[in-house]
Design an enzyme around this catalytic site. Structure first.
Site, PDB file in Angstrom:
ATOM      1  N   GLN A 220       6.103  14.899  49.308  1.00 14.21           N
ATOM      2  CA  GLN A 220       5.486  16.008  50.018  1.00 14.21           C
ATOM      3  C   GLN A 220       4.658  15.509  51.198  1.00 14.21           C
ATOM      4  O   GLN A 220       4.114  16.297  51.933  1.00 14.21           O
ATOM      5  CB  GLN A 220       4.564  16.799  49.076  1.00 14.21           C
ATOM      6  N   PHE A 251       5.632  20.607  43.514  1.00 15.37           N
ATOM      7  CA  PHE A 251       4.519  21.252  42.795  1.00 15.37           C
ATOM      8  C   PHE A 251       3.211  20.468  42.903  1.00 15.37           C
ATOM      9  O   PHE A 251       2.334  20.632  42.061  1.00 15.37           O
ATOM     10  CB  PHE A 251       4.880  21.483  41.316  1.00 15.37           C
ATOM     11  N   GLU A 255       2.753  14.679  46.113  1.00 10.75           N
ATOM     12  CA  GLU A 255       1.848  14.609  47.263  1.00 10.75           C
ATOM     13  C   GLU A 255       1.349  13.175  47.426  1.00 10.75           C
ATOM     14  O   GLU A 255       1.619  12.541  48.432  1.00 10.75           O
ATOM     15  CB  GLU A 255       0.671  15.581  47.081  1.00 10.75           C
ATOM     16  N   ARG A 333     -12.181  22.170  44.362  1.00 10.95           N
ATOM     17  CA  ARG A 333     -11.480  23.453  44.351  1.00 10.95           C
ATOM     18  C   ARG A 333     -11.698  24.192  43.026  1.00 10.95           C
ATOM     19  O   ARG A 333     -11.767  25.420  42.996  1.00 10.95           O
ATOM     20  CB  ARG A 333      -9.992  23.296  44.669  1.00 10.95           C
ATOM     21  N   ARG A 365       0.035  22.416  41.898  1.00 10.56           N
ATOM     22  CA  ARG A 365      -0.014  23.848  42.260  1.00 10.56           C
ATOM     23  C   ARG A 365      -1.298  24.542  41.782  1.00 10.56           C
ATOM     24  O   ARG A 365      -1.463  24.811  40.594  1.00 10.56           O
ATOM     25  CB  ARG A 365       1.206  24.530  41.646  1.00 10.56           C
ATOM     26  N   PHE A 367      -4.315  23.117  42.417  1.00  9.26           N
ATOM     27  CA  PHE A 367      -5.196  22.024  42.843  1.00  9.26           C
ATOM     28  C   PHE A 367      -6.602  22.172  42.270  1.00  9.26           C
ATOM     29  O   PHE A 367      -7.596  22.096  42.990  1.00  9.26           O
ATOM     30  CB  PHE A 367      -5.238  22.029  44.382  1.00  9.26           C
ATOM     31  N   ALA A 534      -1.403  22.806  49.402  1.00  6.82           N
ATOM     32  CA  ALA A 534      -2.430  23.830  49.609  1.00  6.82           C
ATOM     33  C   ALA A 534      -1.828  25.153  50.072  1.00  6.82           C
ATOM     34  O   ALA A 534      -2.481  25.920  50.778  1.00  6.82           O
ATOM     35  CB  ALA A 534      -3.491  23.338  50.595  1.00  6.82           C
ATOM     36  N   GLU A 736       0.738  28.708  45.835  1.00  2.43           N
ATOM     37  CA  GLU A 736      -0.065  28.462  44.643  1.00  2.43           C
ATOM     38  C   GLU A 736      -0.608  29.714  43.943  1.00  2.43           C
ATOM     39  O   GLU A 736      -0.634  29.763  42.714  1.00  2.43           O
ATOM     40  CB  GLU A 736      -1.258  27.556  45.003  1.00  2.43           C
TER      41      GLU A 736
END
Lengths: 796, 485
Positions: A220, A251, A255, A333, A365, A367, A534, A736
């Site tokens: 990603q 998902f 990343e 988050r 997903r 985060f 995000a 998300e």
């Protein structure tokens, strides 16, 4: 001079209806750009690429203990094994060996010590995947075993953190709680989640002639792979190209977690000067890659007789695993979303980033947002049971207001908030109140099976909370046959990003979407990109691509004005044509005229999200450009003898602003919901006392299968509700937020469990709510009901 | 006399494999030897269905084809002998998608696309066998295919789409030719592959099998390979001497006699299930949750029993039914009660060179009921935390015959003898049930593992006894969420 490709002359004197854009354009339920290739098996993933001559296959030797020093490493048997061409350890890394994405702490191969079971210690390149996997098992490693930290509780006790604790607050929570009419407190353990992308982690590295490397990575974040590969090889960024055509699911799990395998493949390719492919087996993928963070959260709340929160203190403790990875932002988050959709008034939210001797947990997903929301949704249920109210009533009374009660605990004002109306609409369309009555009746009549119902909202902040990531670039070429080539910094992992951005470019030129070709995301086409994460893929890359298209379009219009001596207003694009005053050309014809007049038909585009800022030192700001909202009603039935359950019906109303592609948006909502449901129900990560993951394959780790689909599943988009912010065509991000709609399933399970004691108590239900946990929660309710009856008798 | 080769059709092309590693899976063959990469590896353990391919196989009288979805990742390449192998690449004709593929496009049934070839092939097999499937048939056919993106709704809609085009697709057009080609292979001697020290041998009759095992009692018997193949793909074992049972004619027999049903050890689940379901509906229901369609298309009772897993679902059920099995060593056959077959954890009564030949089940009689409960984290394709089977004969509310067996509660599938004793020849009342529930703690000391805790297993086992009782008292009330609609 070479001739231009033949084009069809447009015989139309008048363009067709300006409203019809053939196959393309925004707002249409266009099929996924790769749909035909998916179903025919023609879509290529990295493992499908033809073997390049001389290609080797990588595998890594892994730590078998959770914490210890490596006293001695004997690789002689590995080196001698059949098919082995190269064996490397961290000593063979020419450049940096720390590949931590934000903060240091992630060695590409272990340096003298190991911090979790599965940590790569050395790597092998062999002539086949099978031989590489066999060879790594032959290593002899002597460890000096150190005591591992294997629980959040132990980490908190030892103040073992990957990053310092952080608090967000507004007002004086302590006094507000103390002065409120009622007080409650509680805690919950929330399990993690394995991504289980169907395509496991895979990379291949091909050495290039200038000492560089071309990497094909299921990632990603190609730019980060590029940077880390350059760093481990000690070469400049311009010698590394990373290519990602598509992922078989991401998902969040690709990343940061895609990079180690790309780096190891690159190290081996560099050493051998042969192409190296590194594909993780499913068990290795489970063992060696990070998951959604497990959390253990607690709250203290004060509220009034109506159930409105007056003050709250929340502590979220994220199990980050052994290193920081993205955990600082993830726990942030979780803290940002500790309000979910509710006004907390006087609030304090503290987040701890606990360091444990497990694999380093990572983006997934939501985060951290989902784990944050769980606490406040638990609070809603707990207040409701305490006051003897329907939890929906308590949720409604605590929603953020339009013009007041609209400030978050991080001091962002909640604007354009239509969640109350959305919930009212869903309550009606899902027939909530009538079903509530029917369910209560059902539960009175049935002793064995009990039903539960819950409506929960989602308000999810859109933007990277790290400001500089909110930027994107794109590259658009128009060729002389009137076709377009589009690249941007976003990656395709199934979410339909490439389709939506192609629609945006098609819309700009009013072309059929199949005129817009999209190829692999490459670091040499669009540089310095942010991860596709995000939920921001379309918001950022769509705007960047639109900017590129607008640049070319402006040049084309300017050319037309000069060439045909018309005003800008007389030039229009519609239905694969360009109309100039009274003349009409096919797009290709017109483009050829522009080319002959030496107009540049290629442009880059750039976008950065406006308005956002956040000062972490004061914990104040506007981290989010806007909020995505939605709500879901779930109905479940449970078996009080076994804890088994089934989701009977789900109704979702979700706000995507002006949908760019309703088919793809519905797909994201449905898929996100089912994935969230899996997280909260059947997907159980089990580690043993030694820190080994026991649920390390799909036989023991159960993601939802087809019979987990609710018997009735109604999903609708909020109609006619464009985003009030200037997003791409006033759409909203969708990746998300829908995952958290599944909290309604968990809450409905608790509703069914509460029925066992006539809704007098709020059941505690840690997640995942497996049949076992549901059965114990039922048993706890039965005991409470029994105790209450005895208390009553005693009282009488 | 054997062929020293494996022959099959890859789509319409005859393929002869010689001197090939017999431990190779069909997935490895497709991706690494045939360079056909449309079929994906998701888990290499038969749990996700991404690798689903279809084999078309002659029926018993060799006149028609059965289309079966299988997991290529856990099928050995030798088992293709005499079959037609179809992978996702074979469906599209020129530029035209197969109607099943088109339905997935039209319903937005793919997102990342990695599971899609598997779903397409499972759906293709379903439509070939059942041209107009209903929702339940779709869900059953696709329960072994995992999708992490879509949430399945769009896939169900796609699979429910029927098209008359499917009935006239290229496979229908080639049908008679395919039958003839497969019949020609079938008339050849049994398949055999040798590569280095590794051998694969597929005897065609029981005497060849018995002879082979007498000569080499160390050989590994393989039928569906749904568990055995994991030792290769997951534990990186290499099996030296594989003897495949799927081509042994006598092991493929099913017989419905006056008082019993006889099932050959190598008959796949999908073929014997209808007969069992007619006798014992709850057993039929349970089997739809045993593994997946892909697993049941190749998995066999003989394999399940010989594997002696403490968490298999069939063994406790068959023990409760009082099943017997016949074993053959050389030309000597013996028959024993199934419950006597399991000696300890993964230990059985099989002697060296001996094999399971038949499984005998009594037919249902009036007054007798079999109740089966499968408890797992997930409805589809999950291994049970507890499997409970209650076989009860009631006369005037007296328990006149009773066998209760559990899976997941001990090192072997095992009868609950203390529990039975608490109920046998007693009236079927809640008080006696309570006593029987307590007795279960004398029968079992279950373990905690990744699937469930010891306490949960015991509690559920006790509760299921109560549930069984309640269902007897009132057969009209809904008692199972799995069936709740």
């Amino acid at each position: 001079m070479r001739s231009l490709i033949a084009t069809q002359h447009s015989n139309d004197t008048q363009p067709k209806s300006a409203k019809s854009v053939g196959l393309g354009g925004i707002g249409r339920p266009s099929k996924h750009e790769s749909a035909d290739k998916h179903v025919s098996g023609e879509a290529r993933y990295i493992d499908d690429n033809a073997n390049i001559q001389g290609q080797l296959h990588a595998a890594v030797g892994q730590s078998t203990i959770a914490h210890g020093k490596i006293k001695h490493l004997d690789l002689s048997a590995v080196k001698a094994a059949e098919g082995v061409v190269e064996v490397i350890t961290v000593a063979d890394v020419p450049g940096h060996h720390d590949i931590g994405p934000v903060f240091p702490g992630d060695p590409v191969l272990a340096v003298d010590k190991v911090d979790y079971v599965g940590q790569p210690i050395f790597a092998v390149a062999a002539t086949s995947h099978d031989l590489a996997r066999r060879a790594v098992k032959l290593a002899k490693v002597d460890y000096q075993v150190l005591e591992p930290i294997l629980s959040v509780k132990a980490a908190l006790a030892k103040q073992s953190f990957v990053r310092p604790p952080f608090t967000m607050q507004r007002g004086d929570a302590d006094s507000a709680i103390a002065n409120a009419q009622h007080q409650l407190s509680g805690q919950i353990a929330i399990g993690g989640q394995e991504h289980f992308y169907l395509e496991g982690q895979v990379s291949s590295a091909v050495p290039t002639e200038d000492g560089g490397m071309t990497i094909f990575s299921s990632s990603q974040h190609p730019s980060e792979v590029q940077k880390l590969v350059a760093e481990v090889l000690n070469i400049s960024l311009n010698k590394v190209v990373v290519d990602t055509r598509r992922m078989g699911g991401g998902f969040g799990g690709k990343e940061t977690q895609a990079a180690p395998w790309a780096c190891i493949a690159a190290l081996l390719a560099n050493k051998t000067q042969r192409p190296v492919k590194f594909k993780l087996s499913r068990v290795d993928d489970f063992t060696m890659t990070g998951k959604r963070h497990p959390f253990e959260n607690s709250y203290q709340v004060g509220f009034d007789d109506q159930g409105q929160i007056k003050g709250i203190k929340i502590v979220v403790n994220g199990n980050c695993g052994y290193s920081a990875d993205l955990s600082d932002a993830i726990v942030d988050r979780a803290m940002f979303h500790s309000d979910n959709a509710y006004y907390l008034d006087q609030a304090s939210v503290t987040g701890n980033r606990c360091k444990l001797n497990t694999v380093s947990h990572t983006a997934f997903r939501g985060f951290g947002g989902p784990q944050g929301m769980m606490t406040i949704e638990m609070v809603m249920d707990d207040i409701a049971r305490f006051l003897g109210q329907d939890p929906l009533a308590i949720r409604k009374i605590n929603l953020y207001g339009q013009n007041q009660r609209n400030m978050t605990h991080y001091h962002q004002q909640v604007e354009h908030n239509k969640l109350a109306a959305l919930i009212d609409n869903l309550e009606v369309s899902a027939d909530y109140q009538a079903r509530r009555v029917a369910i209560t009746a059902f539960n009175t009549e049935n002793t064995l099976l009990k039903k539960g119902l819950a409506l929960t909202p989602v308000k999810f902040g859109i933007s990277f909370t790290v400001q500089h990531l909110n930027q994107a670039g794109a590259l658009v070429h128009i060729y002389t046959d009137g076709t377009i080539h589009l690249n941007h910094g976003g990656t395709e992992m199934g979410q339909g990003l490439f389709t939506k951005v192609a629609q945006i470019v098609a819309e700009e030129f009013q072309l059929d979407v199949d005129r817009v070709g999209v190829s692999a995301t490459r670091t040499d086409k669009v540089p310095n990109t942010s991860p596709t994460a995000a939920s921001s893929g379309t918001d950022l890359n769509g705007k960047a691509a639109q900017a590129a298209a607008k640049t070319i379009k402006a040049r084309l219009i300017s050319f037309a004005c000069q060439h045909y001596q018309v005003t800008e207003a007389e030039v229009s694009f519609c239905n694969n044509q360009v109309k100039i005053a009274q003349q009409c050309f096919s797009f290709a014809e017109f483009v050829q005229q522009a080319y002959m007049a030496r107009v540049s038909l290629s442009a880059t585009g750039f976008y950065k999200t406006p308005k956002i800022h956040f000062d972490r030192s004061t914990a104040k700001g506007r981290p989010f450009f806007y909020y995505s909202t939605g709500a879901a009603v779930s109905e479940v039935i449970i078996d009080t003898l076994t804890g088994e359950y089934k989701v009977l019906r789900v109704d979702i109303l979700h706000d995507v602003g002006q949908s760019l592609n309703p088919a793809l948006d519905i797909g994201q909502i449905e898929g996100g919901f089912i994935q969230g449901m899996g997280w909260l129900t059947s997907e159980e990560l089990v580690w043993d006392q030694q820190g080994r993951l026991l649920s390390n394959n799909p036989a023991t780790y159960k993601i939802p299968a087809i019979n987990d689909l609710p018997l009735e599943f109604n999903v609708a988009l909020v109609p006619d509700d464009p985003n009030q912010e200037q997003t791409i065509y006033h759409s909203k991000a969708v990746g998300e937020p829908p995952l958290m709609l599944a909290i309604s399933v968990w809450s409905a399970l608790k509703d069914a469990i509460a029925s066992v004691a006539d809704y007098q108590f709020s059941p505690a239900l840690d997640t995942p709510a497996t049949p076992e946990r549901v059965l114990w929660a039922v048993a706890a309710m039965q005991e409470k009901a029994q105790a209450a009856r005895e208390d009553k008798k005693l009282g009488a | 006399m054997t062929l020293k080769a494996v022959r099959f059709l890859l789509n319409n092309d005859p393929v002869t494999l010689e001197n090939l590693e017999p431990n190779l899976t069909v997935l490895q063959y497709l991706r690494e030897q045939a360079f056909s990469t449309g079929t994906k590896e998701g888990c290499a353990s038969g749990d996700c269905g991404a690798c689903t391919v279809v084999v078309a196989q002659l029926n018993k009288d060799k006149t028609a084809l059965n289309y079966k979805a299988i997991n290529a990742c856990i099928s050995f390449v030798g088992t293709l002998h005499g079959k037609q192998l179809l992978s996702v690449e074979h469906l599209k004709q020129g530029a035209t998608l197969h109607p099943v593929q088109q339905a997935f496009v039209d319903h937005h049934g793919s997102q990342c696309g990695f599971c899609t070839p598997g779903f397409v092939m499972s759906t293709f097999a379903l439509h070939k066998q059942t041209p107009t499937p209903n929702r339940e048939q779709v869900l059953t056919a696709l329960a072994g295919n995992l999708c992490r993106c879509t949430g399945y709704r769009s896939i169900v809609d796609a699979a429910l789409t029927t098209s008359e085009l499917i009935e006239s697709d290229s496979f229908t057009q080639q049908y008679q030719q395919t039958v003839a080609q497969l019949r020609a292979i079938h008339d050849l001697p049994g398949a055999e592959l040798t590569h280095k020290q590794h051998q694969y041998y597929a005897p065609k009759n029981i005497s060849q099998l018995a002879e082979k095992l007498m000569a080499n009692p160390q050989a590994t018997l393989v039928a569906g390979a749904t568990d055995l193949a994991l030792s290769v793909t997951q534990n990186l074992a290499r099996i030296e001497d594989l003897v495949y049972l799927g081509d042994v004619a006598q092991l493929q027999e099913i017989e419905e006699a006056a008082g019993y049903i006889r099932i050959g050890a190598a008959v796949p689940y999908s073929e014997f299930t209808p007969l069992l379901a007619a006798q014992y509906p709850e057993l039929g229901e349970m089997i739809t949750r045993l593994g997946s369609r892909q697993i049941r298309n190749v998995g066999t009772l003989g394999g399940n029993i010989a594997n002696a897993s403490p968490i298999g679902d069939m063994a406790p059920t068959l023990i409760a039914l009082g099943a017997k099995i016949s074993l053959q060593l050389g030309d000597v056959e013996r028959k024993i009660a199934l419950e006597d077959f399991f000696l300890g954890y993964k230990k059985t009564a099989l002697k060296a060179g001996e094999f399971i030949k038949n499984i005998y089940l009594p037919k249902a009689q009036s007054g007798q009921t079999l109740k089966v409960y499968k408890i797992s984290k997930r409805i589809d394709d999950d291994i049970s935390a507890v499997l409970a089977a209650f076989f009860i004969e009631l006369k005037d509310n007296q328990v006149t015959q009773l066998r209760i067996a559990f899976g997941g509660m001990a090192a072997t599938p095992k009868r609950a003898l203390a529990c039975e004793a608490a109920l046998l020849n007693k009236t079927f009342t809640l008080d006696n049930i309570s006593a029987a529930q307590q007795a279960l703690s004398h029968d079992f000391q279950p373990l905690s593992d990744v699937r469930a805790s010891d306490n949960y297993r015991m509690q559920v086992a006790q509760n299921l006894l109560k549930k069984c009782y309640l269902e007897y008292q009132n057969s009209n009330i809904a008692t199972r969420v799995v069936n709740y609609a």
